[in-house]
Design an enzyme around this catalytic site. Sequence first.
Site, PDB file in Angstrom:
ATOM      1  N   ARG A  88       0.829  -1.216   0.000  1.00  0.00           N
ATOM      2  CA  ARG A  88       0.000   0.000   0.000  1.00  0.00           C
ATOM      3  C   ARG A  88       0.858   1.258   0.000  1.00  0.00           C
ATOM      4  O   ARG A  88       0.515   2.281  -0.611  1.00  0.00           O
ATOM      5  CB  ARG A  88      -0.901  -0.036   1.235  1.00  0.00           C
ATOM      6  CG  ARG A  88      -1.906   1.098   1.347  1.00  0.00           C
ATOM      7  CD  ARG A  88      -2.938   0.768   2.416  1.00  0.00           C
ATOM      8  NE  ARG A  88      -3.894   1.837   2.593  1.00  0.00           N
ATOM      9  CZ  ARG A  88      -3.839   2.734   3.568  1.00  0.00           C
ATOM     10  NH1 ARG A  88      -2.845   2.697   4.443  1.00  0.00           N
ATOM     11  NH2 ARG A  88      -4.749   3.672   3.670  1.00  0.00           N
ATOM     12  N   HIS A 123       0.371   4.390  -2.477  1.00  0.00           N
ATOM     13  CA  HIS A 123       0.106   5.747  -1.995  1.00  0.00           C
ATOM     14  C   HIS A 123       1.214   6.723  -2.372  1.00  0.00           C
ATOM     15  O   HIS A 123       0.996   7.933  -2.403  1.00  0.00           O
ATOM     16  CB  HIS A 123      -0.106   5.739  -0.472  1.00  0.00           C
ATOM     17  CG  HIS A 123      -1.485   5.328  -0.077  1.00  0.00           C
ATOM     18  ND1 HIS A 123      -2.166   5.881   0.983  1.00  0.00           N
ATOM     19  CD2 HIS A 123      -2.332   4.420  -0.622  1.00  0.00           C
ATOM     20  CE1 HIS A 123      -3.367   5.321   1.085  1.00  0.00           C
ATOM     21  NE2 HIS A 123      -3.481   4.424   0.130  1.00  0.00           N
ATOM     22  N   ASN A 173      -3.379   8.872   4.696  1.00  0.00           N
ATOM     23  CA  ASN A 173      -2.210   8.272   5.348  1.00  0.00           C
ATOM     24  C   ASN A 173      -2.207   8.360   6.861  1.00  0.00           C
ATOM     25  O   ASN A 173      -1.603   7.527   7.533  1.00  0.00           O
ATOM     26  CB  ASN A 173      -0.930   8.932   4.821  1.00  0.00           C
ATOM     27  CG  ASN A 173      -0.678   8.642   3.364  1.00  0.00           C
ATOM     28  OD1 ASN A 173      -1.059   7.598   2.854  1.00  0.00           O
ATOM     29  ND2 ASN A 173      -0.037   9.579   2.664  1.00  0.00           N
ATOM     30  N   HIS A 196      -6.278  -5.849  -2.288  1.00  0.00           N
ATOM     31  CA  HIS A 196      -7.083  -5.937  -1.060  1.00  0.00           C
ATOM     32  C   HIS A 196      -7.413  -7.378  -0.702  1.00  0.00           C
ATOM     33  O   HIS A 196      -8.227  -7.635   0.169  1.00  0.00           O
ATOM     34  CB  HIS A 196      -8.355  -5.101  -1.195  1.00  0.00           C
ATOM     35  CG  HIS A 196      -8.113  -3.628  -1.087  1.00  0.00           C
ATOM     36  ND1 HIS A 196      -9.102  -2.671  -1.218  1.00  0.00           N
ATOM     37  CD2 HIS A 196      -6.963  -2.928  -0.865  1.00  0.00           C
ATOM     38  CE1 HIS A 196      -8.577  -1.468  -1.089  1.00  0.00           C
ATOM     39  NE2 HIS A 196      -7.289  -1.593  -0.878  1.00  0.00           N
TER      40      HIS A 196
END
Length: 632
Positions: free
Chosen positions: A61, A65, A93, A192
């Site tokens: 992740r 990001h 975040n 996910h």
Amino acid sequence: MARSSITMLMFLIISILAIANGSYLYPQFYDHSCPQAKDIVQSVVAKAVAKEARMAASLLRLHFHDCFVKGCDASILLDNSGSIISEKGSVPNRNSARGFEVIDQIKAALEEACPQTVSCADIMALAARDSTVLTGGPSWEVPLGRRDSLGASLSGSNQNIPAPNNTFQTILTKFKLKGLDIVDFVALSGSHTIGNARCTSFRQRLYNNTGNGRPDFSLDQSYAAKLRQNCPRSGGDQNLFFLDPVSPTKFDNNYYKNLIAKKGLLSSDEILFTQNQQTMEFVKQYAANQELFFQQFAKSMVKMGNIAPLTGKSGQIRKICRKINTNGSYLYPQFYDISCPQAKHIVRCVVEKAVAKEARMAASLLRLHFHDCFVKGCDASILLDNSGTIVSEKGSVPNRNSARGFEVIDEIKAALEEACPQTVSCADIMALAARDSTVLTGGPSWEVPLGRRDSLGASLSGSNQNIPAPNNTLQTILTKFKLKGLDIVDFVALSGSHTIGNARCTSFRQRLYNNMGMVHPDFSLDQSYDVELRQNCPRSGGDQNLFVLDPVSPTKFDNGYYKNLIAKRGLLSSDEILFTQSQQTMEFVKQYAENQELFFQQFAKSMVKMGNITPLTGECGQIRKTCRKVNG
């Protein structure tokens, strides 16, 4: 020999093709400059994931990001500093992005093996791939050669990263703006299949979907009922839930099977099956064929990893992933281990004697560091006396008749000059003295990054303008903090230093007699406490009379300060407003009042952060021989 020539020829061909394509990224980038790079990354990631299975999803992740903001440039790793507002504080975040310590560990190992060679951006790309493989997912060749950014973008992080409650079209648009398409959207969402989400990320689906006061009926209702047990209508925001309840730590295609069964945890997941015929077909295909999903996921990860990388001469190769390289140097706790190994001990001894002689000195030394850093950065400018070319900051409104402890700094400097001539800066002395003062009065300890140098001048105007004042509004103080790269959490935590020390009558008299020019006292101040204060702080006169900031435990560093605020006994207006003028700061006050350890942890973090405000390093500034004047 022939095989060696062929290998070199292939390497050159790959390099030329990469340059011709404008990407400059290729898997063999470190084969000669750091051949062990991939093994080092894989080894550290393997240990981290073995220790905590959740870490695999966190590292995956983190790469996502990062790439969605300014490109895959490791901007997400940068901490706040004098010139940088970190992306770590953005909505996507905050209290969520993690794995930074693992990246630090990888970087440290790589710096030892191949100093300033492997970028933090490439570390993240490799760690994302290795995390996928370690949890049972596909592998792929990671194109390498990225360089690290020189800044961050808080606004970009808030705006560009897809959010759990975004509409289908909004998320697809965010993907397209990064050169990714609807196939990438569905395939990358498959990450996910591992990891967790917080209650706050999907609560709306359980209780008030689309603001209609009803749950989201695209979510299986038995699954919704189970989720409600640990995700109540209010509270429990940080409670964690598996994104894939079937095989939460295994990278497989169960994520897509969950969507078909109406068990996608996030709205941004389930909409792939409910709101678009094209994405629904991809979901069905990947649910039926794991190999097909794995193939596309690998392709999409390579594609995402190519979003606007810095290459060639752009950016830099950071030495520490959390901060940009400045003046060829940076701060670290071991800075004097060789040049002056006794430095920390000398500072501690002198501070200890001074505090034993006068308990108030601990707060004075702590405050001196604060008042220094908020002007031109942590550069010991506050210590300079007036001279022919310098107008001292000691005469500013915040410091006049108030800043003290200069003799203690002089004594420390003299001892250090005798032991290690012209080695330890006055700026570092102040940082160490602030930490030692905190510890000696019962507060937390922390590793003090060192290597600052001393300024060649002072700024009286900066001292008057930048240092928060007792009568400033909450917004004014918060702005002053933000201009120094500090946030609202730092504001509340650092204010906790007022658990020790004193304030003068003139700093709070207005609250007793003429608050905000209204000719009546400040009713946010406990009235019995108000009466007590008036006895030694009259309407006129007694300006320099001293009052303890924490009347309960005035010389002990604890969380009594926050308890005082709740009891309406914060002495300064700038203290009490933390509990009365902002819901967010009020919550922090309550947390710290209830949990001293939590306050101590955050105070230590915020002190390190404050100590990193625009330090002079490398060849900038000087190491003063005497802290009160620049070297002649």
